[in-house]
Design a protein around this motif. Structure first.
Motif, PDB file in Angstrom:
ATOM      1  N   TRP A 230       0.809  -1.138   0.041  1.00  8.86           N
ATOM      2  CA  TRP A 230      -0.240  -0.179  -0.063  1.00  8.86           C
ATOM      3  C   TRP A 230       1.386   1.745   0.078  1.00  8.86           C
ATOM      4  CZ3 TRP A 230      -5.219   0.030  -0.230  1.00  8.86           C
ATOM      5  CH2 TRP A 230      -5.520  -1.553  -0.342  1.00  8.86           C
ATOM      6  N   ARG A 278      -6.561   5.319   7.296  1.00  5.96           N
ATOM      7  CA  ARG A 278      -7.769   5.303   5.816  1.00  5.96           C
ATOM      8  C   ARG A 278      -8.303   6.953   6.016  1.00  5.96           C
ATOM      9  NH1 ARG A 278      -7.402   1.587   1.909  1.00  5.96           N
ATOM     10  NH2 ARG A 278      -6.251  -0.397   2.641  1.00  5.96           N
ATOM     11  N   THR A 284      -3.678   9.913   1.553  1.00  8.13           N
ATOM     12  CA  THR A 284      -4.821   8.879   0.668  1.00  8.13           C
ATOM     13  C   THR A 284      -3.221   7.476   1.117  1.00  8.13           C
ATOM     14  OG1 THR A 284      -2.854   9.971  -1.250  1.00  8.13           O
ATOM     15  CG2 THR A 284      -4.868  10.820  -0.512  1.00  8.13           C
ATOM     16  N   GLU A 286      -3.860   4.106  -1.217  1.00 12.81           N
ATOM     17  CA  GLU A 286      -4.022   3.505  -2.266  1.00 12.81           C
ATOM     18  C   GLU A 286      -2.887   2.090  -2.746  1.00 12.81           C
ATOM     19  OE1 GLU A 286      -2.314   6.330  -5.186  1.00 12.81           O
ATOM     20  OE2 GLU A 286      -3.836   6.477  -4.546  1.00 12.81           O
ATOM     21  N   PRO A 287      -3.782   1.064  -3.540  1.00  7.58           N
ATOM     22  CA  PRO A 287      -2.639  -0.322  -3.507  1.00  7.58           C
ATOM     23  C   PRO A 287      -1.734   0.574  -4.510  1.00  7.58           C
ATOM     24  CG  PRO A 287      -5.142  -0.384  -5.014  1.00  7.58           C
ATOM     25  CD  PRO A 287      -4.989   1.144  -3.937  1.00  7.58           C
TER      26      PRO A 287
END
Ligand SMILES: Nc1ncnc2c1ncn2[C@@H]1O[C@H](COP(=O)(O)OP(=O)(O)OP(=O)(O)O)[C@@H](O)[C@H]1O
Ligand SMILES: [Mg+2]
Lengths: 308, 368
Positions: A230, A278, A284, A286-287
């Motif tokens: 992540w 999160r 932010t 995100e994967p």
């Protein structure tokens, strides 16, 4: 059958005194491939390469290079394989041209002068032809070494950290040449510590403490390692870094500019660890794709536990 | 054929490196010249004004004429006149005095009666070079001194020369063959061992071993240039010996050529052997000295071989320098031919075969 393989070795073992430096090493390099050889300092890369070109006798195992037995036919191998040593090992007190001429004659090439002229041209060494090798800068030394190693048009090139200590532009140039050689059908086994070079290889073998830990097409390595990553972006990441560093489920955390890459093998545990961030203001999450570097650092960390 | 061209490549490369290393090259040519001059002039010039004691058993005009002539010859400095035998013995033992001239009692009377009295010269021959010139000049000098008194009555006295401490009384000529042996031992063994070790130390050996070059090709290629250097040294020293010091060359040039070639090969292979053991150039140099020192001390260069104790002679026999010096002395000074020096040639050949074999067996084909 070895017709398809430039290198085919199994069970290679080398001991120096009590210490086993290479342990049961196997490798199959298809012809025409660029094969990356990675591993921490002292892991046995140089030793393995030396065994492949007949410079060291394995204590166990064996195999072929270009179809020739690495122990019994080492002389034939030497005339068909180009080896570029980790440490610059041409003659510093000879000029560029003299070094190349010497190598051409040791390989008993017909018309050495012509080969030398061609190499000077091809590697753009002509303006420096009469300069003593010792007075060349690092990048030019490496270029000369590559020219010398490929003087006799070898079918297999063994390059041991060819770009160590060389500036980025010279490294890029060097890799352009390696790819050029590969396009002509030359198989290249190249050891390196640079990730941007590793990604340019078709395959990568990773060795630590004398044992091969992974060996796969370079694109598949992160997946094979099984890490999920992540990416957390935002300002003031230091507290986040500190908090996640020892959090359960986080196997590895690394900074990438203004972002953190948090990786782990257990998706649920990793999710529990990063969940609090999160909703955090200004962050932010995100994967991200697991990079080679993360994969290797993870492998190295693991291997220390196993072997040290 | 390809092997031959590889050897030529090695030779060419070695020459370039040798000529580019000005300091080392200068030394290889400079050392023989310097040593020759040092031994030839500084140490070896016929020394004068050496302290002399006279034991006067008689002090007539003839005796005084002799003393006068000795002083004017410059060889002898009269340190004193004594009548005590014990005193002269002590002075000579301590090295204060190099010559003792003994004029017996009744010298004048015997002389005038034509009874050819003896006059005795004791010399300290432990330094034969120092005492040599004066000793050589003494008989004529006495003769000349007495001529005005007695005319050319031949010979009016009998000069007896007694060499103390070194009865063999080697002459200065002996130095040149010895020097030839010692310098070749030093430069040949050292230069090759260092030139070869340098390849390992700098990592270039890995480059060589990664090519199909064979061990013997490396050996021949690295060694050949130094054979040439060895012959240059020999020529320099022979010329110097001849034109500076008038050392004769009486024997067979063929015998000389065979001895020198063999000896150069022995030392080169010794250097090659050292390089297979030493890891650094420094170690190679130290190993050379390990052989160099006994070669100076036990080969008959410094001390007469026959005068050494049995164990030292045995050690000396194992040193190639011993045989070389022995052979070359015989050739240059005694006019020996090939057959005469065979007893020294065989041991040299045997030593060469042994060293070269061990060196070839030890030479690393691989890096471990
Ligand atoms: N000739 C030798 N004698 C003894 N030990 C050796 C020898 N050569 C290498 N080693 C040891 O073997 C191990 C592996 O060395 P090797 O040079 O193959 O590693 P490497 O992966 O090439 O390392 P690096 O990335 O630093 O070049 C090291 O611990 C090294 O000290
Ligand atoms: Mg290495």
């Amino acid at each position: 059958m070895s017709g398809e393989l430039a290198i085919d070795v199994t069970g290679l073992t080398k001991r120096f005194g009590e210490k086993t430096v290479v342990d049961d090493f196997a490798m199959q390099v298809p012809k025409g491939a660029i094969y990356g050889f990675l591993g921490p300092n002292g892991s046995g890369k140089t030793t393995t390469i030396r065994m492949m070109c007949g410079l060291l006798k394995p204590d166990g195992g064996g195999g072929t290079a270009l179809g020739y037995d690495i122990v019994r036919e080492s002389r034939t191998i030497k005339s068909r394989v180009g080896y570029m040593t980790q440490k610059f090992s041409l003659y510093g007190d000879l000029t560029v041209r003299e070094n190349l001429t010497f190598m051409a004659r040791l390989h008993a090439l017909d018309n050495p002068g012509q080969h030398v002229a061609a190499a000077l041209e091809e590697y753009e060494l002509a303006p420096r032809a009469n300069q003593l090798a010792d007075t060349l800068s690092g990048g030019w030394k490496q270029r000369l070494a590559l020219a010398a190693a490929s003087m006799h048009s070898p079918g297999l090139l063994l390059l041991d950290e060819p770009t160590a200590g060389v500036d980025p532009k010279a490294r890029r140039d060097f890799w352009d040449r390696i790819r050029g050689l590969a396009r002509k059908g030359v198989t290249v086994l190249v050891s390196t510590h640079y990730m941007d070079e590793a990604v340019q290889c078709d395959f990568i073998a990773f060795i630590a403490y004398g044992r091969k830990l992974i060996d796969a097409p370079s694109g598949e390595i992160p997946e094979r390692v099984g890490l999920i990553t992540w990416r957390i972006e935002g300002r003031n990441l230091q507290p986040v870094y500190d908090a996640l560093y020892h959090a359960p489920g986080v196997d590895q955390i690394a900074r990438f500019g203004s972002a953190l890459h948090v990786s782990g093998r257990d998706a649920d545990a990793l999710e529990r660890a990063i969940a609090p961030y999160r909703e955090r203001e200004g962050l932010t999450v995100e994967p991200a794709k697991t990079g080679l570097e993360e994969a290797f650092i993870w492998l190295m960390t693991g291997s220390e536990d196993n072997f040290q | 054929m390809t092997g031959f061209s590889r050897i030529l490549a090695m030779i060419g490369k070695e020459f370039i490196q040798m000529l580019r290393d000005r300091l080392t090259f200068g030394m290889m040519v400079g050392i023989p010249v310097m040593q020759l001059l040092l031994f030839g002039y500084a140490i070896n010039t016929d020394p004068r004004h050496l302290p002399t004691l006279v034991e006067m058993g008689d002090s007539g005009p003839a005796s005084r004429a002799i003393l006068q002539a000795m002083e004017t010859s410059n060889y002898f400095d009269l340190a004193g006149i004594t009548t005590s035998r014990a005193q002269t013995e002590a002075a000579m033992q301590q090295g204060d005095i190099l010559f003792v001239v003994t004029i017996p009692p009744d010298f004048e009377r015997d002389l005038l009666r034509g009874a050819r009295p003896q006059i005795l010269l004791d010399t300290d021959a432990s330094d034969p070079v120092a005492a040599g010139a004066g000793t050589g000049a003494f008989p004529t000098l006495v003769q000349r001194a007495l001529e005005p008194m007695l005319g050319e009555m031949t010979p009016p006295v009998e000069t007896v020369i007694q060499r103390r401490y070194n009865p063999a009384g080697r002459t200065a000529l002996n130095i040149v063959p010895g020097l030839l042996g010692v310098i070749l031992t030093m430069t040949m063994a050292m230069m090759t061992s260092m030139a070869l070790t340098r390849e390992a130390e700098r990592g270039t050996l890995e480059t060589l071993l990664a090519t199909p070059t064979r061990p013997y090709e490396v050996m021949i290629g690295k060694i050949t240039p130094y054979i040439l250097v060895g012959f240059i040294q020999v020529v320099i020293m022979l010329a110097g010996a001849r034109y500076l010091f008038g050392v004769p060359f009486l024997g067979s040039p063929l015998a000389f050529l065979v001895s020198v070639s063999l000896f150069i090969l022995v030392n080169l292979s010794l250097g090659f052997l050292f390089s297979t053991i030493a890891r650094t150039q420094m170690q190679a140099m130290q190993m050379t000295f390990f052989v160099f020192l006994p070669s100076i001390l036990l080969s008959g260069f410094m001390f007469p071989f026959a005068g050494m104790p049995a164990w030292a002679q045995m050690l000396g026999q194992a040193l190639p320098t011993t045989h070389f010096i022995h052979a070359v002395r015989a050739i240059m000074l005694k006019g020996a031919r090939l057959g005469d020096v065979a007893p020294d040639i065989w041991p040299l050949a045997a030593i060469f075969a042994a060293i070269a074999t061990v060196a070839m067996l030890r030479y690393r084909r691989t890096l471990d």
